[in-house]
Design an enzyme around this catalytic site. Structure first.
Site, PDB file in Angstrom:
ATOM      1  N   SER A  76       0.825  -1.211   0.000  1.00 21.75           N
ATOM      2  CA  SER A  76       0.000   0.000   0.000  1.00 21.75           C
ATOM      3  C   SER A  76       0.854   1.255   0.000  1.00 21.75           C
ATOM      4  CB  SER A  76      -0.955  -0.004   1.186  1.00 21.75           C
ATOM      5  OG  SER A  76      -0.302  -0.386   2.353  1.00 21.75           O
ATOM      6  N   HIS A 131      -3.372  -3.516  -5.565  1.00 21.75           N
ATOM      7  CA  HIS A 131      -3.627  -3.038  -4.204  1.00 21.75           C
ATOM      8  C   HIS A 131      -5.080  -3.296  -3.825  1.00 21.75           C
ATOM      9  CE1 HIS A 131      -3.841   0.456  -1.136  1.00 21.75           C
ATOM     10  NE2 HIS A 131      -3.476  -0.651  -0.555  1.00 21.75           N
ATOM     11  N   GLU A 177      -6.601  -1.227  -6.834  1.00 19.94           N
ATOM     12  CA  GLU A 177      -5.788  -0.261  -7.574  1.00 19.94           C
ATOM     13  C   GLU A 177      -4.728  -1.065  -8.333  1.00 19.94           C
ATOM     14  OE1 GLU A 177      -6.005   3.732  -4.744  1.00 19.94           O
ATOM     15  OE2 GLU A 177      -4.396   2.312  -4.399  1.00 19.94           O
ATOM     16  N   ASN A 201      -5.114   6.282  -0.785  1.00 21.83           N
ATOM     17  CA  ASN A 201      -4.380   6.692   0.414  1.00 21.83           C
ATOM     18  C   ASN A 201      -3.838   8.107   0.298  1.00 21.83           C
ATOM     19  OD1 ASN A 201      -4.825   4.587   2.102  1.00 21.83           O
ATOM     20  ND2 ASN A 201      -2.986   3.450   1.524  1.00 21.83           N
TER      21      ASN A 201
HETATM   22  P1  NAI Z   1       0.068  -9.548   7.952  1.00 23.12           P
HETATM   23  O1  NAI Z   1       1.106  -9.236   8.947  1.00 23.12           O
HETATM   24  O2  NAI Z   1      -1.314  -9.854   8.423  1.00 23.12           O
HETATM   25  O3  NAI Z   1       0.550 -10.776   7.039  1.00 23.12           O
HETATM   26  C1  NAI Z   1       1.812 -10.861   6.466  1.00 23.12           C
HETATM   27  C2  NAI Z   1       2.174 -12.324   6.364  1.00 23.12           C
HETATM   28  O4  NAI Z   1       3.325 -12.434   5.543  1.00 23.12           O
HETATM   29  C3  NAI Z   1       2.518 -12.962   7.698  1.00 23.12           C
HETATM   30  O5  NAI Z   1       1.759 -14.128   7.875  1.00 23.12           O
HETATM   31  C4  NAI Z   1       4.016 -13.261   7.604  1.00 23.12           C
HETATM   32  O6  NAI Z   1       4.379 -14.442   8.284  1.00 23.12           O
HETATM   33  C5  NAI Z   1       4.200 -13.402   6.122  1.00 23.12           C
HETATM   34  N1  NAI Z   1       5.544 -13.095   5.637  1.00 23.12           N
HETATM   35  C6  NAI Z   1       6.344 -12.067   6.009  1.00 23.12           C
HETATM   36  N2  NAI Z   1       7.476 -12.078   5.286  1.00 23.12           N
HETATM   37  C7  NAI Z   1       7.386 -13.142   4.433  1.00 23.12           C
HETATM   38  C8  NAI Z   1       8.204 -13.638   3.402  1.00 23.12           C
HETATM   39  N3  NAI Z   1       9.383 -13.067   3.112  1.00 23.12           N
HETATM   40  N4  NAI Z   1       7.797 -14.713   2.700  1.00 23.12           N
HETATM   41  C9  NAI Z   1       6.611 -15.298   2.976  1.00 23.12           C
HETATM   42  N5  NAI Z   1       5.771 -14.855   3.944  1.00 23.12           N
HETATM   43  C10 NAI Z   1       6.156 -13.780   4.654  1.00 23.12           C
HETATM   44  O7  NAI Z   1       0.061  -8.318   6.935  1.00 23.12           O
HETATM   45  P2  NAI Z   1      -1.125  -7.787   6.010  1.00 23.12           P
HETATM   46  O8  NAI Z   1      -1.901  -6.779   6.764  1.00 23.12           O
HETATM   47  O9  NAI Z   1      -1.829  -8.933   5.399  1.00 23.12           O
HETATM   48  O10 NAI Z   1      -0.305  -6.985   4.905  1.00 23.12           O
HETATM   49  C11 NAI Z   1       0.410  -7.633   3.893  1.00 23.12           C
HETATM   50  C12 NAI Z   1       0.725  -6.649   2.789  1.00 23.12           C
HETATM   51  O11 NAI Z   1      -0.479  -6.075   2.300  1.00 23.12           O
HETATM   52  C13 NAI Z   1       1.612  -5.500   3.178  1.00 23.12           C
HETATM   53  O12 NAI Z   1       2.410  -5.153   2.095  1.00 23.12           O
HETATM   54  C14 NAI Z   1       0.602  -4.405   3.469  1.00 23.12           C
HETATM   55  O13 NAI Z   1       1.145  -3.103   3.316  1.00 23.12           O
HETATM   56  C15 NAI Z   1      -0.428  -4.661   2.398  1.00 23.12           C
HETATM   57  N6  NAI Z   1      -1.770  -4.161   2.662  1.00 23.12           N
HETATM   58  C16 NAI Z   1      -2.337  -4.282   3.893  1.00 23.12           C
HETATM   59  C17 NAI Z   1      -3.630  -3.819   4.108  1.00 23.12           C
HETATM   60  C18 NAI Z   1      -4.276  -3.954   5.441  1.00 23.12           C
HETATM   61  O14 NAI Z   1      -5.297  -3.278   5.686  1.00 23.12           O
HETATM   62  N7  NAI Z   1      -3.780  -4.801   6.345  1.00 23.12           N
HETATM   63  C19 NAI Z   1      -4.417  -3.211   3.032  1.00 23.12           C
HETATM   64  C20 NAI Z   1      -3.751  -3.193   1.747  1.00 23.12           C
HETATM   65  C21 NAI Z   1      -2.473  -3.621   1.601  1.00 23.12           C
END
Ligand code: NAI
Length: 506
Positions: free
Chosen positions: A121, A142, A154, A192
């Site tokens: 994001s 996104h 997006e 955003n």
């Molecule tokens: P989260 O923390 O819930 O999940 C991330 C997952 O990725 C975790 O389970 C972690 O173990 C895993 N992980 C971390 N590094 C890794 C790697 N190198 N290889 C494989 N798995 C790995 O995070 P979330 O909230 O799901 O966010 C994920 C992405 O989505 C980020 O880039 C965030 O900026 C983006 N995003 C998040 C939103 C939100 O509202 N939470 C909305 C839109 C985008």
């Protein structure tokens, strides 16, 4: 429409990855899910299966469809399992190096035409693609949280992304029931970035003493037509998460005043007042129910209103006045106050043009001035906000309140601040949207669609501005800039151009 990708990889099985996997699986794609943390992907799959079966039990989903979707999700044991995926979406930790390293590994595993998409994001897609062998295959997808429910994606183009790749991704989003909006990789992408003034103006109105938190929220909901007030929304998002996004956009734009964070928010975050999740934010939780505030004292119901300066934005209100059986006398002033003005009893009601009531009284040589905040829709609004000038008499205030009472409209009397609450918010949202268009982040229709679907605004900011009148929107910004001396309110080149050419955004 058939999906352009039959096998999808999803890497990162957290909040977003699990949601994206569910979306793809429900549309019939085969999904491979992986997470670096042991057991995380399996747990996400179990959770997803529970959710889908619960939906089926409630009759919201066909049981066979739920089972079919669950069967589509396979767990990947390492990255080599992704060799046959046409599209891989990463939703791992928000860290440039981690994302780039992951894509580098995938490039050596996958076919040359595999599309690698990031759900980031805030990180530049161009930066993620830097140093990769096939930067033309790197793109942003996104999704918004929760991915299964939010329609917007997006589709973010890096500097080197191939437009054909973007087209395939857009088609893929459509087969998944999503609405893709294409944009260039720029800080905050569309939503955003363009949503920043919603929080920023409410915080500034609060800091200027316009009203208390609950009143500002009430006015944003009932006069501005937003689903949630800015402070309720900040509490829901988390003040810390929202501040992080604000700072990331502000820093990415080299600390442009447009995006400057608020000291109030910074202070609250420092104090652990993060909103719902910490029990305290702009409100305390659980939030006790509050009865709506009483309108101020009203005078005698009017029989006559003089419409001294007509304006497109005010016309619908005048229709309501006529429909209530109150006589409307149109009388043009020689040197009228431009934004829209009417007189009722002793009160001179001026539609907010970004100046305070006291300033308007002084500069236009008018007496008993009250400013009327811009409503998103004067034809339907159930509330208006008024502010009285320093010299405005109490009987003039009562005359103004009596008019709205006669129309069945509640009144919030706020402090006399330039731009009031809704006027400054709608003007700044439109200005930011216009700047995003002029900088080719997305086209006008795309920006409006993204704001409706990404943050649930009832109408796109550009459509609202077109409807209310660009001269008025521009005047609000010009006057707020003059009053505050803050570059934050500088007008978008596109807005100025449209005003000068009597054009519209859409
Ligand atoms: P989260 O923390 O819930 O999940 C991330 C997952 O990725 C975790 O389970 C972690 O173990 C895993 N992980 C971390 N590094 C890794 C790697 N190198 N290889 C494989 N798995 C790995 O995070 P979330 O909230 O799901 O966010 C994920 C992405 O989505 C980020 O880039 C965030 O900026 C983006 N995003 C998040 C939103 C939100 O509202 N939470 C909305 C839109 C985008």
């Amino acid at each position: 429409m058939t999906t352009p990708f039959s096998t999808i990889g999803v890497i990162g099985a957290g909040t977003m990855g699990a949601g994206i996997a569910q979306v793809a699986a429900r549309s019939g794609c085969r999904v491979k899910l992986y997470d670096a943390r042991d057991g995380a992907a399996a747990a996400a799959r179990t959770q997803m299966a529970d959710t889908l079966r619960a939906l089926a039990a409630k009759g919201k989903l066909d049981a066979a469809a739920a089972d079919a979707a669950i069967a589509q999700i396979a767990l990947a044991h390492d990255l080599a399992d992704f060799h046959d995926c046409g599209l891989i979406i990463e939703a791992i930790v928000e860290n440039l190096d981690a994302k780039r390293t992951l894509f580098k590994s995938l490039e050596s595993i996958c076919a040359p035409d595999t599309v690698l998409a990031s759900n980031t994001s805030s990180i530049s897609i161009t930066a993620i693609a830097a140093g990769l062998a096939r930067p033309q295959q790197i793109i942003g997808m996104h999704f918004f949280n929760p991915a299964p429910l939010m329609a917007l994606v997006e589709v973010v183009m890096g500097r080197q992304t191939d437009p054909d790749v973007a087209e395939r991704i857009e088609r893929c989003c459509e087969t998944w029931g999503k609405t893709p909006v294409r944009c260039q990789s720029t800080p905050g992408f569309i939503v955003n970035r363009v949503a920043r003034p919603y929080y920023g103006e409410a915080l500034r109105a609060l800091e200027a003493g316009a009203a208390d938190v609950a009143t500002i929220d009430l006015v944003l909901r009932e006069v501005g037509g937003f689903r949630l007030g800015a402070f309720e929304l900040l509490d829901l998002i988390g003040l810390d998460v929202n501040l992080m996004v604000t700072k990331s956009v502000w820093n990415a734009y080299f600390q442009d005043a447009r995006y400057r964070p608020s000291i109030t928010q910074e202070e609250m975050v420092a104090g652990g007042l993060l909103g719902r999740k910490s029990g305290h934010g702009f409100y305390d939780y659980p939030r006790p129910p509050q009865s709506p505030p009483e309108s101020p004292e009203a005078g005698t119901a009017p029989t006559l209103v003089q419409y001294l300066t007509e304006s497109d934005a005010l016309d619908p209100l005048l229709e309501r006045i006529r429909a209530a059986g109150i006589k409307v006398q149109s009388r043009k002033e020689d040197d009228p106050y431009g934004a829209g003005m009417l007189r009722v009893g002793n009160a001179t009601l001026c539609l907010s043009d970004g100046r305070s009531a006291t300033q308007i009284a002084f500069e236009e040589d008018l007496s008993n001035v009250l400013t009327l905040d811009l409503a998103r829709d004067f034809a339907r609004t159930s509330r208006v906000a008024l502010a009285r000038g320093e010299d405005t008499t109490t009987s003039a205030v009562a005359d103004a309140v009596a008019l709205f009472k006669a129309l069945g409209i509640e009144v919030s009397l706020i402090d006399d601040v330039p731009g009031m609450i809704v006027a400054r918010t709608l003007a700044m949202l439109a200005n930011e949207a216009a700047d995003a268009v002029v900088q080719r982040v997305a086209d006008a229709a795309g920006v409006d669609t993204a704001m409706c679907l990404g943050v649930n605004h009832p109408e796109g900011p550009l459509a609202t501005a077109d409807r209310l009148g660009l001269t008025l929107i521009n005047a609000i910004l010009v006057n707020m800039q003059a009053h505050t001396g803050d570059d934050r309110y500088r007008q978008s080149l596109l807005l100025q151009r449209k005003v000068w050419s009597d054009g519209s955004f859409l």
